[in-house]
Design a protein around this motif. Structure first.
Motif, short mmCIF file in Angstrom:
data_model
loop_
_atom_site.label_atom_id
_atom_site.label_comp_id
_atom_site.label_asym_id
_atom_site.label_seq_id
_atom_site.Cartn_x
_atom_site.Cartn_y
_atom_site.Cartn_z
N VAL A 137 13.01 1.39 -5.25
CA VAL A 137 14.07 2.36 -5.50
C VAL A 137 13.72 3.55 -4.61
N VAL A 138 14.72 4.07 -3.90
CA VAL A 138 14.52 5.13 -2.91
C VAL A 138 15.06 6.45 -3.46
N ALA A 139 14.26 7.51 -3.30
CA ALA A 139 14.68 8.87 -3.63
C ALA A 139 14.18 9.78 -2.51
N GLY A 140 14.60 11.02 -2.54
CA GLY A 140 14.22 11.97 -1.50
C GLY A 140 15.41 12.27 -0.61
N GLU A 141 15.22 12.17 0.69
CA GLU A 141 16.30 12.43 1.64
C GLU A 141 17.48 11.47 1.43
N LEU A 142 17.16 10.26 0.96
CA LEU A 142 18.17 9.24 0.66
C LEU A 142 18.00 8.78 -0.78
N TRP A 186 7.86 6.11 5.83
CA TRP A 186 9.07 6.79 5.36
C TRP A 186 8.68 8.12 4.70
N PRO A 187 8.22 9.10 5.48
CA PRO A 187 7.68 10.34 4.90
C PRO A 187 8.71 11.20 4.16
N ARG A 188 9.97 11.03 4.43
CA ARG A 188 11.00 11.83 3.77
C ARG A 188 11.55 11.16 2.51
N ASP A 207 0.84 -1.20 0.00
CA ASP A 207 0.00 0.00 0.00
C ASP A 207 0.88 1.26 0.00
N PRO A 208 0.74 2.13 -1.00
CA PRO A 208 1.53 3.37 -1.04
C PRO A 208 1.33 4.26 0.20
N ASP A 209 0.15 4.21 0.81
CA ASP A 209 -0.08 4.99 2.03
C ASP A 209 0.81 4.52 3.17
N THR A 210 1.07 3.21 3.24
CA THR A 210 1.99 2.68 4.26
C THR A 210 3.38 3.25 4.04
N CYS A 211 3.84 3.24 2.80
CA CYS A 211 5.18 3.76 2.50
C CYS A 211 5.31 5.23 2.89
N ARG A 212 4.29 6.03 2.55
CA ARG A 212 4.34 7.45 2.89
C ARG A 212 4.32 7.67 4.41
N ARG A 272 18.27 7.52 13.15
CA ARG A 272 16.88 7.93 13.02
C ARG A 272 16.04 6.89 12.27
N TYR A 273 16.54 6.41 11.12
CA TYR A 273 15.78 5.42 10.36
C TYR A 273 15.63 4.11 11.12
N THR A 274 16.64 3.71 11.87
CA THR A 274 16.55 2.49 12.68
C THR A 274 15.49 2.65 13.77
N ARG A 275 15.53 3.74 14.50
CA ARG A 275 14.56 3.95 15.58
C ARG A 275 13.14 4.07 15.05
N GLU A 276 12.96 4.83 13.98
CA GLU A 276 11.62 5.01 13.41
C GLU A 276 11.06 3.69 12.89
N TYR A 277 11.90 2.91 12.21
CA TYR A 277 11.42 1.62 11.70
C TYR A 277 11.02 0.69 12.85
#
Length: 127
Positions: A53-58, A34-36, A26-31, A96-101
């Motif tokens: 494939v990841v874009a944005g902050e990373l 991982w909002p950034r 679900d794209p809503d889950t991804c947003r 940050r990504y570890t804690r948030e996940y």
């Protein structure tokens, strides 16, 4: 060359893989998770999960691999990326990504397991 952010996690969730696969597809889950980041599906692996494939902050790749195990699934998460532009230091981003996940996957685990006591098998779906 190894990316400056190379994270992985394995979390056992007592839930059906089909339910987990639909959730992560679900794209809503991804947003929400991982909002950034902007995640573009690179490979939809059905019950086995999704690669992005990841874009944005990373910039790089991410994956959720769902491995069937006993009465649930191991949710394997991989994030391999580098900071984009003037993003923070890799060390801060890794943390940050570890804690948030971990916070999000444990919220999902709690919701799907419905307070099931440890060691008690998953109940069949209500009819």
């Amino acid at each position: 060359m190894t990316p400056s952010i190379d994270l992985m996690d394995d979390t056992f969730v007592v839930a059906d893989r089909a339910e987990l696969a639909a959730y992560f597809r679900d794209p809503d889950t991804c947003r929400a998770w991982w909002p950034r980041l902007r995640l573009t599906v690179d490979e939809d692996r059905g019950l086995k999960g999704v690669r992005w494939v990841v874009a944005g902050e990373l910039a790089g790749t991410a994956e959720i691999w769902l491995e069937r195990w006993r009465d649930g699934a191991v949710v394997h998460w991989f994030l391999r990326a580098d900071p984009s532009g003037a993003a923070r230091s890799p060390g801060r981003l890794r943390l940050r990504y570890t804690r948030e996940y971990k916070a999000r996957v444990h919220e999902l685990k709690d919701r799907l397991e419905h307070g099931r006591a440890a060691g008690v098998p998953r109940l069949p779906p209500a009819r």
